[in-house]
Design a protein around this motif. Structure first.
Motif, short mmCIF file in Angstrom:
data_model
loop_
_atom_site.label_atom_id
_atom_site.label_comp_id
_atom_site.label_asym_id
_atom_site.label_seq_id
_atom_site.Cartn_x
_atom_site.Cartn_y
_atom_site.Cartn_z
N THR A 23 0.72 -37.00 -66.92
CA THR A 23 0.46 -36.22 -68.13
C THR A 23 0.32 -34.73 -67.80
O THR A 23 0.85 -33.88 -68.51
CB THR A 23 -0.81 -36.73 -68.84
N LEU A 24 -0.37 -34.44 -66.72
CA LEU A 24 -0.56 -33.05 -66.30
C LEU A 24 0.77 -32.38 -65.96
O LEU A 24 1.05 -31.26 -66.40
CB LEU A 24 -1.51 -32.99 -65.10
N VAL A 25 1.59 -33.05 -65.18
CA VAL A 25 2.89 -32.48 -64.81
C VAL A 25 3.74 -32.23 -66.05
O VAL A 25 4.33 -31.16 -66.22
CB VAL A 25 3.64 -33.40 -63.81
N GLN A 26 3.77 -33.20 -66.96
CA GLN A 26 4.56 -33.02 -68.18
C GLN A 26 4.04 -31.84 -69.00
O GLN A 26 4.82 -31.05 -69.53
CB GLN A 26 4.53 -34.30 -69.01
N SER A 27 2.74 -31.72 -69.09
CA SER A 27 2.13 -30.63 -69.85
C SER A 27 2.47 -29.27 -69.24
O SER A 27 2.85 -28.33 -69.96
CB SER A 27 0.61 -30.83 -69.89
N VAL A 28 2.35 -29.16 -67.95
CA VAL A 28 2.64 -27.88 -67.28
C VAL A 28 4.13 -27.55 -67.39
O VAL A 28 4.51 -26.40 -67.63
CB VAL A 28 2.18 -27.92 -65.81
N MET A 29 4.98 -28.56 -67.26
CA MET A 29 6.42 -28.33 -67.39
C MET A 29 6.77 -27.82 -68.78
O MET A 29 7.61 -26.94 -68.93
CB MET A 29 7.19 -29.62 -67.08
N GLU A 30 6.14 -28.36 -69.80
CA GLU A 30 6.39 -27.89 -71.16
C GLU A 30 5.95 -26.43 -71.30
O GLU A 30 6.59 -25.65 -72.00
CB GLU A 30 5.66 -28.77 -72.17
N GLU A 31 4.88 -26.07 -70.65
CA GLU A 31 4.36 -24.70 -70.75
C GLU A 31 5.28 -23.68 -70.09
O GLU A 31 5.48 -22.59 -70.62
CB GLU A 31 2.96 -24.62 -70.12
N ILE A 32 5.82 -24.03 -68.94
CA ILE A 32 6.63 -23.05 -68.21
C ILE A 32 8.13 -23.24 -68.43
O ILE A 32 8.92 -22.46 -67.92
CB ILE A 32 6.32 -23.09 -66.69
N GLY A 33 8.49 -24.24 -69.19
CA GLY A 33 9.91 -24.50 -69.42
C GLY A 33 10.41 -25.51 -68.42
O GLY A 33 10.25 -25.31 -67.22
N ASN A 34 10.98 -26.57 -68.88
CA ASN A 34 11.35 -27.66 -67.97
C ASN A 34 12.85 -27.81 -67.77
O ASN A 34 13.30 -28.81 -67.24
CB ASN A 34 10.74 -28.97 -68.44
N ASP A 35 13.61 -26.79 -68.15
CA ASP A 35 15.06 -26.91 -68.01
C ASP A 35 15.52 -26.80 -66.57
O ASP A 35 16.65 -27.10 -66.25
CB ASP A 35 15.75 -25.85 -68.87
N TRP A 36 14.66 -26.44 -65.68
CA TRP A 36 15.01 -26.27 -64.26
C TRP A 36 14.35 -27.32 -63.38
O TRP A 36 14.47 -27.28 -62.17
CB TRP A 36 14.63 -24.88 -63.79
N ILE A 37 13.65 -28.27 -63.99
CA ILE A 37 12.92 -29.28 -63.24
C ILE A 37 13.42 -30.68 -63.60
O ILE A 37 13.61 -31.00 -64.77
CB ILE A 37 11.40 -29.23 -63.55
N GLN A 38 13.60 -31.48 -62.56
CA GLN A 38 13.83 -32.90 -62.76
C GLN A 38 12.64 -33.59 -62.14
O GLN A 38 12.20 -33.21 -61.05
CB GLN A 38 15.12 -33.36 -62.07
#
Length: 89
Positions: A23-38
């Motif tokens: 949940t934490l990783v997903q939340s942080v990815m949404e905050e910083i933009g997740n288009d560069w993360i798999q």
């Protein structure tokens, strides 16, 4: 062309901390933009040899681009800072 980073979250079933890590990783990815993360969740029981080869001794653990970075549930700010640094590199 932007760099794509890979995050692996090593988890075990029935682990509340592991669910919090996802949940934490997903939340942080949404905050910083997740288009560069798999990202993917790695079940340490199902992939024990791989987890051991990565140095995972407890869950949750988080690897970024093939390197074990967190060996426990990280603080949100620390995870955010780490991912921002990865994105800049």
């Amino acid at each position: 062309m932007s760099k794509t980073s890979n995050i692996e979250i090593f988890t075990a079933s029935q682990c509340n901390q592991c669910s919090r890590a996802v949940t934490l990783v997903q939340s942080v990815m949404e905050e910083i933009g997740n288009d560069w993360i798999q990202w993917c969740r790695v079940d340490v029981v199902a992939e024990l040899d791989y987890a051991v080869s990565m140095g995972v001794r407890a869950t949750p653990a988080i690897a970024i681009d093939g390197k074990l970075v967190f060996t426990a549930l990280p603080a949100r700010d620390k995870l955010l800072q780490t991912l921002q640094n990865v994105r800049k590199s």
